[in-house]
Design a protein around this motif. Structure first.
Motif, PDB file in Angstrom:
ATOM      1  N   GLY A  63       0.730  -1.122   0.028  1.00  0.00           N
ATOM      2  CA  GLY A  63       0.012  -0.114  -0.132  1.00  0.00           C
ATOM      3  C   GLY A  63       0.762   1.524   0.105  1.00  0.00           C
ATOM      4  O   GLY A  63       0.133   2.392  -0.001  1.00  0.00           O
ATOM      5  N   THR A  64       2.144   1.235   0.056  1.00  0.00           N
ATOM      6  CA  THR A  64       2.927   2.544  -0.118  1.00  0.00           C
ATOM      7  C   THR A  64       2.765   2.889  -1.545  1.00  0.00           C
ATOM      8  O   THR A  64       3.036   2.272  -2.404  1.00  0.00           O
ATOM      9  N   THR A  65       2.545   4.412  -1.713  1.00  0.00           N
ATOM     10  CA  THR A  65       2.379   5.166  -2.699  1.00  0.00           C
ATOM     11  C   THR A  65       3.184   6.254  -3.089  1.00  0.00           C
ATOM     12  O   THR A  65       3.972   6.717  -2.182  1.00  0.00           O
ATOM     13  N   ASN A  66       3.528   6.436  -4.294  1.00  0.00           N
ATOM     14  CA  ASN A  66       4.445   7.410  -4.651  1.00  0.00           C
ATOM     15  C   ASN A  66       3.647   8.215  -5.859  1.00  0.00           C
ATOM     16  O   ASN A  66       2.922   7.600  -6.714  1.00  0.00           O
ATOM     17  N   TYR A  67       3.856   9.377  -6.029  1.00  0.00           N
ATOM     18  CA  TYR A  67       3.260  10.277  -6.921  1.00  0.00           C
ATOM     19  C   TYR A  67       3.797  11.274  -7.443  1.00  0.00           C
ATOM     20  O   TYR A  67       4.813  11.906  -6.967  1.00  0.00           O
ATOM     21  N   LEU A  68       3.906  11.758  -8.775  1.00  0.00           N
ATOM     22  CA  LEU A  68       4.457  12.631  -9.428  1.00  0.00           C
ATOM     23  C   LEU A  68       3.885  13.997  -8.641  1.00  0.00           C
ATOM     24  O   LEU A  68       2.768  14.157  -8.358  1.00  0.00           O
ATOM     25  N   VAL A  69       4.578  14.998  -8.479  1.00  0.00           N
ATOM     26  CA  VAL A  69       4.510  16.005  -7.838  1.00  0.00           C
ATOM     27  C   VAL A  69       3.152  16.911  -8.479  1.00  0.00           C
ATOM     28  O   VAL A  69       2.231  17.174  -7.401  1.00  0.00           O
ATOM     29  N   SER A  70       3.284  17.026  -9.550  1.00  0.00           N
ATOM     30  CA  SER A  70       2.032  17.649 -10.157  1.00  0.00           C
ATOM     31  C   SER A  70       0.694  16.988 -10.148  1.00  0.00           C
ATOM     32  O   SER A  70      -0.213  17.859 -10.226  1.00  0.00           O
ATOM     33  N   VAL A  71       0.641  15.899  -9.622  1.00  0.00           N
ATOM     34  CA  VAL A  71      -0.790  15.132  -9.532  1.00  0.00           C
ATOM     35  C   VAL A  71      -1.136  15.044  -7.950  1.00  0.00           C
ATOM     36  O   VAL A  71      -2.075  14.642  -7.886  1.00  0.00           O
ATOM     37  N   LYS A  72      -0.162  15.274  -7.241  1.00  0.00           N
ATOM     38  CA  LYS A  72      -0.543  14.977  -5.589  1.00  0.00           C
ATOM     39  C   LYS A  72      -1.644  15.963  -5.321  1.00  0.00           C
ATOM     40  O   LYS A  72      -1.796  17.271  -5.697  1.00  0.00           O
ATOM     41  N   GLY A  73      -2.515  15.290  -4.461  1.00  0.00           N
ATOM     42  CA  GLY A  73      -3.647  16.001  -4.020  1.00  0.00           C
ATOM     43  C   GLY A  73      -4.827  16.071  -4.956  1.00  0.00           C
ATOM     44  O   GLY A  73      -5.889  16.362  -4.841  1.00  0.00           O
ATOM     45  N   ARG A  74      -4.627  15.668  -6.317  1.00  0.00           N
ATOM     46  CA  ARG A  74      -5.705  15.385  -7.298  1.00  0.00           C
ATOM     47  C   ARG A  74      -5.794  14.070  -7.664  1.00  0.00           C
ATOM     48  O   ARG A  74      -7.217  13.649  -8.161  1.00  0.00           O
ATOM     49  N   PHE A  75      -4.922  13.356  -7.826  1.00  0.00           N
ATOM     50  CA  PHE A  75      -5.150  11.882  -8.290  1.00  0.00           C
ATOM     51  C   PHE A  75      -4.726  10.932  -7.027  1.00  0.00           C
ATOM     52  O   PHE A  75      -4.009  11.219  -6.110  1.00  0.00           O
ATOM     53  N   THR A  76      -5.410   9.873  -7.051  1.00  0.00           N
ATOM     54  CA  THR A  76      -5.301   8.850  -6.051  1.00  0.00           C
ATOM     55  C   THR A  76      -5.347   7.519  -6.470  1.00  0.00           C
ATOM     56  O   THR A  76      -6.192   7.098  -7.540  1.00  0.00           O
ATOM     57  N   ILE A  77      -4.471   6.698  -6.293  1.00  0.00           N
ATOM     58  CA  ILE A  77      -4.175   5.392  -6.909  1.00  0.00           C
ATOM     59  C   ILE A  77      -4.672   4.346  -5.867  1.00  0.00           C
ATOM     60  O   ILE A  77      -4.486   4.600  -4.792  1.00  0.00           O
ATOM     61  N   PHE A  78      -5.387   3.344  -6.314  1.00  0.00           N
ATOM     62  CA  PHE A  78      -5.968   2.270  -5.343  1.00  0.00           C
ATOM     63  C   PHE A  78      -5.507   0.866  -6.032  1.00  0.00           C
ATOM     64  O   PHE A  78      -5.244   0.798  -7.099  1.00  0.00           O
ATOM     65  N   ARG A  79      -5.624  -0.128  -5.126  1.00  0.00           N
ATOM     66  CA  ARG A  79      -5.007  -1.216  -5.654  1.00  0.00           C
ATOM     67  C   ARG A  79      -5.813  -2.307  -4.910  1.00  0.00           C
ATOM     68  O   ARG A  79      -6.105  -2.331  -3.709  1.00  0.00           O
TER      69      ARG A  79
END
Length: 122
Positions: free
Chosen positions: A55-71
């Protein structure tokens, strides 16, 4: 062999939302990392978001707070919820599965889906 099938792309106005889904199939026991990458015309493919089996996530800076990844590990699926979309998010989005543990006990690396187009109009 591992197959990744994406769905959910499309055309949306700026500020709108889309949800991408990716299902993995094949000789899979588990997948360490699943994620989404994107490639805009004339640009290199870039990492958008990844999520490990724990469940550890990593995001592109420009999408943080707007995109969420689920698995969903049991279903071998990964989704990307994209909110507050901007024209600069326009790209082909690719699902990725990395470090796949096969049913034969081996490891395989870096599988890609066929890509799904996301277009955000201004």
């Amino acid at each position: 062999q591992v197959q990744l099938v994406e769905s959910g792309g499309g055309l949306v106005q700026a500020g709108g939302s889309l949800r991408l889904s990716c299902a993995a199939s094949g000789s899979i026991f588990s997948i360490d990392v699943m994620g989404w990458y994107r490639q805009a015309p004339g640009k290199q493919r870039e990492l958008v978001a990844t999520i490990t089996s724990s469940g550890t996530t990593n995001y592109l800076v420009s999408v943080k707070g707007r995109f969420t990844i689920f698995r969903d590990n049991a279903k071998k699926m990964v989704d990307l919820q994209m909110n507050s979309l901007k024209p600069e998010d326009t790209a082909v989005y690719f699902c990725n599965a990395d470090r796949v543990v096969t049913t034969k006990g081996g490891y395989e690396y870096r599988y890609w889906g066929q890509g799904t187009q996301v277009t955000v109009s201004s």
